[in-house]
Design a protein around this motif. Sequence first.
Motif, PDB file in Angstrom:
ATOM      1  N   LEU A 353       0.732  -1.253  -0.105  1.00 55.67           N
ATOM      2  CA  LEU A 353      -0.041  -0.153  -0.087  1.00 55.67           C
ATOM      3  C   LEU A 353       0.780   1.188  -0.102  1.00 55.67           C
ATOM      4  CD1 LEU A 353      -2.818  -1.016   2.447  1.00 55.67           C
ATOM      5  CD2 LEU A 353      -3.092  -0.590   0.021  1.00 55.67           C
ATOM      6  N   VAL A 354       1.986   1.246   0.940  1.00 54.49           N
ATOM      7  CA  VAL A 354       2.964   2.398   0.632  1.00 54.49           C
ATOM      8  C   VAL A 354       3.533   2.644  -0.820  1.00 54.49           C
ATOM      9  CG1 VAL A 354       4.995   3.235   1.529  1.00 54.49           C
ATOM     10  CG2 VAL A 354       3.462   2.284   3.103  1.00 54.49           C
ATOM     11  N   GLY A 355       3.707   1.479  -1.424  1.00 49.63           N
ATOM     12  CA  GLY A 355       4.211   1.694  -2.630  1.00 49.63           C
ATOM     13  C   GLY A 355       3.175   2.131  -3.554  1.00 49.63           C
ATOM     14  N   GLN A 356       1.951   1.639  -3.504  1.00 47.21           N
ATOM     15  CA  GLN A 356       0.881   2.274  -4.116  1.00 47.21           C
ATOM     16  C   GLN A 356       0.542   3.819  -4.030  1.00 47.21           C
ATOM     17  OE1 GLN A 356      -2.088  -0.872  -3.991  1.00 47.21           O
ATOM     18  NE2 GLN A 356      -3.677   0.368  -4.912  1.00 47.21           N
ATOM     19  N   ALA A 357       0.625   4.189  -2.745  1.00 45.58           N
ATOM     20  CA  ALA A 357       0.268   5.513  -2.404  1.00 45.58           C
ATOM     21  C   ALA A 357       1.326   6.405  -3.293  1.00 45.58           C
ATOM     22  CB  ALA A 357       0.085   5.697  -0.989  1.00 45.58           C
ATOM     23  N   LEU A 358       2.848   5.867  -2.935  1.00 44.74           N
ATOM     24  CA  LEU A 358       3.608   6.766  -3.440  1.00 44.74           C
ATOM     25  C   LEU A 358       3.762   6.715  -5.114  1.00 44.74           C
ATOM     26  CD1 LEU A 358       6.416   7.952  -3.036  1.00 44.74           C
ATOM     27  CD2 LEU A 358       7.733   5.785  -3.085  1.00 44.74           C
ATOM     28  N   ALA A 359       3.308   5.659  -5.831  1.00 44.25           N
ATOM     29  CA  ALA A 359       3.240   5.599  -7.142  1.00 44.25           C
ATOM     30  C   ALA A 359       2.134   6.503  -7.642  1.00 44.25           C
ATOM     31  CB  ALA A 359       2.657   4.139  -7.625  1.00 44.25           C
ATOM     32  N   ASN A 360       1.115   6.705  -6.763  1.00 42.62           N
ATOM     33  CA  ASN A 360       0.077   7.667  -7.237  1.00 42.62           C
ATOM     34  C   ASN A 360       0.703   9.128  -6.946  1.00 42.62           C
ATOM     35  OD1 ASN A 360      -1.953   5.813  -7.353  1.00 42.62           O
ATOM     36  ND2 ASN A 360      -3.004   6.160  -5.457  1.00 42.62           N
ATOM     37  N   LEU A 361       1.404   9.582  -5.911  1.00 40.97           N
ATOM     38  CA  LEU A 361       1.918  10.748  -6.036  1.00 40.97           C
ATOM     39  C   LEU A 361       2.787  11.106  -6.973  1.00 40.97           C
ATOM     40  CD1 LEU A 361       2.896  10.966  -2.133  1.00 40.97           C
ATOM     41  CD2 LEU A 361       0.680  11.430  -3.303  1.00 40.97           C
ATOM     42  N   VAL A 362       3.630  10.084  -7.424  1.00 43.67           N
ATOM     43  CA  VAL A 362       4.626  10.305  -8.632  1.00 43.67           C
ATOM     44  C   VAL A 362       3.643  10.427 -10.154  1.00 43.67           C
ATOM     45  CG1 VAL A 362       6.520   9.263 -10.201  1.00 43.67           C
ATOM     46  CG2 VAL A 362       6.541   9.143  -7.601  1.00 43.67           C
ATOM     47  N   ASP A 363       2.844   9.667 -10.086  1.00 43.30           N
ATOM     48  CA  ASP A 363       2.009   9.880 -11.331  1.00 43.30           C
ATOM     49  C   ASP A 363       1.368  11.160 -11.325  1.00 43.30           C
ATOM     50  OD1 ASP A 363       0.223   8.363 -13.571  1.00 43.30           O
ATOM     51  OD2 ASP A 363      -1.262   8.890 -12.232  1.00 43.30           O
ATOM     52  N   ASN A 364       0.798  11.712 -10.355  1.00 42.84           N
ATOM     53  CA  ASN A 364       0.439  13.070 -10.319  1.00 42.84           C
ATOM     54  C   ASN A 364       1.320  13.828 -10.752  1.00 42.84           C
ATOM     55  OD1 ASN A 364      -2.277  12.126  -9.561  1.00 42.84           O
ATOM     56  ND2 ASN A 364      -1.880  12.999  -7.342  1.00 42.84           N
ATOM     57  N   ALA A 365       2.684  13.767 -10.357  1.00 41.96           N
ATOM     58  CA  ALA A 365       3.543  15.011 -10.497  1.00 41.96           C
ATOM     59  C   ALA A 365       3.841  14.720 -11.935  1.00 41.96           C
ATOM     60  CB  ALA A 365       4.815  14.546  -9.861  1.00 41.96           C
ATOM     61  N   ILE A 366       3.971  13.568 -12.610  1.00 37.84           N
ATOM     62  CA  ILE A 366       4.305  13.518 -13.971  1.00 37.84           C
ATOM     63  C   ILE A 366       3.116  14.000 -14.697  1.00 37.84           C
ATOM     64  CG2 ILE A 366       4.772  11.828 -15.860  1.00 37.84           C
ATOM     65  CD1 ILE A 366       5.955  10.015 -13.884  1.00 37.84           C
ATOM     66  N   LYS A 367       1.786  13.790 -14.327  1.00 38.36           N
ATOM     67  CA  LYS A 367       0.765  14.151 -15.218  1.00 38.36           C
ATOM     68  C   LYS A 367       0.603  15.612 -15.032  1.00 38.36           C
ATOM     69  CE  LYS A 367      -2.849  11.913 -13.500  1.00 38.36           C
ATOM     70  NZ  LYS A 367      -4.076  11.254 -13.122  1.00 38.36           N
ATOM     71  N   TYR A 368       0.420  16.131 -13.893  1.00 34.96           N
ATOM     72  CA  TYR A 368       0.311  17.743 -13.946  1.00 34.96           C
ATOM     73  C   TYR A 368       1.234  18.596 -13.885  1.00 34.96           C
ATOM     74  CZ  TYR A 368      -3.963  15.026 -12.256  1.00 34.96           C
ATOM     75  OH  TYR A 368      -4.996  14.268 -12.135  1.00 34.96           O
ATOM     76  N   ALA A 369       2.608  18.137 -13.803  1.00 32.21           N
ATOM     77  CA  ALA A 369       3.798  19.127 -13.689  1.00 32.21           C
ATOM     78  C   ALA A 369       4.360  19.051 -14.952  1.00 32.21           C
ATOM     79  CB  ALA A 369       4.696  18.834 -12.453  1.00 32.21           C
ATOM     80  N   GLY A 370       4.027  18.289 -15.960  1.00 28.85           N
ATOM     81  CA  GLY A 370       4.893  17.890 -17.221  1.00 28.85           C
ATOM     82  C   GLY A 370       4.727  19.082 -18.341  1.00 28.85           C
ATOM     83  N   PRO A 371       5.560  19.197 -19.030  1.00 36.08           N
ATOM     84  CA  PRO A 371       5.512  20.195 -19.990  1.00 36.08           C
ATOM     85  C   PRO A 371       4.279  20.435 -20.683  1.00 36.08           C
ATOM     86  CG  PRO A 371       7.098  18.530 -20.635  1.00 36.08           C
ATOM     87  CD  PRO A 371       6.740  18.304 -19.455  1.00 36.08           C
ATOM     88  N   SER A 372       3.431  19.092 -20.893  1.00 37.27           N
ATOM     89  CA  SER A 372       2.215  19.510 -21.631  1.00 37.27           C
ATOM     90  C   SER A 372       1.142  20.006 -20.431  1.00 37.27           C
ATOM     91  CB  SER A 372       1.812  18.128 -22.489  1.00 37.27           C
ATOM     92  OG  SER A 372       1.863  17.175 -21.400  1.00 37.27           O
ATOM     93  N   GLY A 373       1.471  20.213 -19.331  1.00 36.63           N
ATOM     94  CA  GLY A 373       0.515  20.292 -18.356  1.00 36.63           C
ATOM     95  C   GLY A 373       0.158  21.833 -18.666  1.00 36.63           C
ATOM     96  N   ASP A 374      -0.571  22.250 -17.472  1.00 41.00           N
ATOM     97  CA  ASP A 374      -1.327  23.706 -17.585  1.00 41.00           C
ATOM     98  C   ASP A 374      -0.121  24.733 -17.425  1.00 41.00           C
ATOM     99  OD1 ASP A 374      -3.691  22.956 -17.627  1.00 41.00           O
ATOM    100  OD2 ASP A 374      -3.766  22.062 -15.725  1.00 41.00           O
ATOM    101  N   ALA A 375       1.035  24.485 -16.592  1.00 40.85           N
ATOM    102  CA  ALA A 375       2.013  25.212 -16.592  1.00 40.85           C
ATOM    103  C   ALA A 375       2.889  25.020 -17.949  1.00 40.85           C
ATOM    104  CB  ALA A 375       2.763  25.478 -15.471  1.00 40.85           C
TER     105      ALA A 375
END
Length: 480
Positions: A353-375
């Motif tokens: 579960l710790v791994g899964q939670a961490l994966a979610n956080l990284v997934d978010n970071a990649i999804k929302y902070a990537g160059p194609s993101g809003d910023a």
Amino acid sequence: MTALGRFFRTTTFKLTLVYLTFFAIFGAFLLGYFAFNTRRLVTEQITQTVDAELTGLVDQYNQGGVRRLVIVVEARSRNPGSSLYLVTTPTSEGLAGNVGSLPAGEMNNPGWSETQYRRLDEGTDGPEHRALVRIIHLPNHFRVLVGRDLEEREHLFGIVVSAGRWSLAIVVILGLFGGFIVTRRLLRRVDAMTGTTRTIMLGDLSGRLPVSGTGDELDRLAANLNAMLERIEGLMQGMREVSDNIAHDLKTPLTRLRNRCEDALRTARTPEAYRDALERTIEESDGLILTFNALLSIARAESGHAREGMTDFDAAEVVGDVCELYEPVADEQGLILKVNASQPIPFHGNRELVGQALANLVDNAIKYAGPSGDAAQKADAPAAEIVMSAETADNQLIIAVADRGPGIADADRVHVVERFVRLEQSRSKPGSGLGLSLAAAVARLHGGELRLEDNAPGLKVMMLLPLSKPNPAPPIPAAI
Ligand SMILES: Nc1ncnc2c1ncn2[C@@H]1O[C@H](COP(=O)(O)OP(=O)(O)O)[C@@H](O)[C@H]1O
Ligand SMILES: [Mg+2]
């Protein structure tokens, strides 16, 4: 059960009865002992007086013979109080004294005895009295009796016994009355509690047990039950919200799925068109399955069952593993994924579960902070960094993921952790709004919390998990 029956069956009343019985037995024993000893003391005094008088009379006899003895006895008999005197001939004929009659042959037995007698001044028909007497035979076979009427002793004994009886009766009555009052008070409070529990059972979870404020055991029980009710109410509220959310948020994709199938049936003519429709259906279903899996993971983390799957593992290793897994995706997005966790950090928890939670956080970071993101970043800007870290501080394991994206506004940070919440600007990206909820649930499962901070710019999400095993104590100096 009648009200009275209910009353008699209460523990308090039974306890009162038990105490009362013990107390009454003890009281009866004490009073009996007292009465018996009073009687014994009086008897002892009588024997001492009788002995003294008898010695005096024998002295008189020794000095002046029967004549003198008779004179002295006559004189004493005139003012006898409760004393008895009798001098008789060897054939038991009375010579002097105040005793009228005795049972036949009484004067033949020297020594102590309790006997019936009639007073001389009350005649032969007078009432019979009881007396303690001592008889001695003189050397010339004349007989002397000295005794004491026992009326006084019996009277005293009677007073003690009746006082004892009364006090016992009063103790029992007061005890029963006290028990009645205490029991009634207790019953009232228990009834009030029962009433409240009944309304709660009827579905009104907002009811609370009355607390009298005395801080006694019933109050403590009520306070604990109230705290429990508070928690249950909170959980029920949460459950209701979750089921509402699920119903609402799953309805849209399911309707879309259904409409797409219907559309295909109506419009598709070629096998390719059908294939295309089927493929999109599968895609949509996959999304739904992912959402369900996320919901199940959250439920698992929240139910506490996941506690059974807790093991000792290296937190730094988990961070490394997740980094390895997401590195290619980050690369693709033109992001750099870095790990700051050089030393192994032993931790006790649910590794999966710790791994899964961490994966979610990284997934978010990649999804929302990537160059194609809003910023959106300029093409020549340096690749943004995502930093994963694991460290210990204040007896806590802190696992963090920090990005350089648009971040989350202060006001939204509380909401994004709730289930199915997605911010408006992220709607273009795939997702179900459950990633942060799972991370928060996993943190709670380990007794910790999820914290969202400004990374200026970007977002820093931290899981603060208490280290269940305290750090090893510093070595004790050899010499003190
Ligand atoms: N690293 C991030 N940067 C900016 N916004 C984020 C970040 N992580 C999460 N969010 C916001 O929080 C919302 C909830 O995240 P999450 O629970 O993981 O759901 P999902 O990723 O499925 O949308 C996201 O929709 C997004 O709006
Ligand atoms: Mg997510």
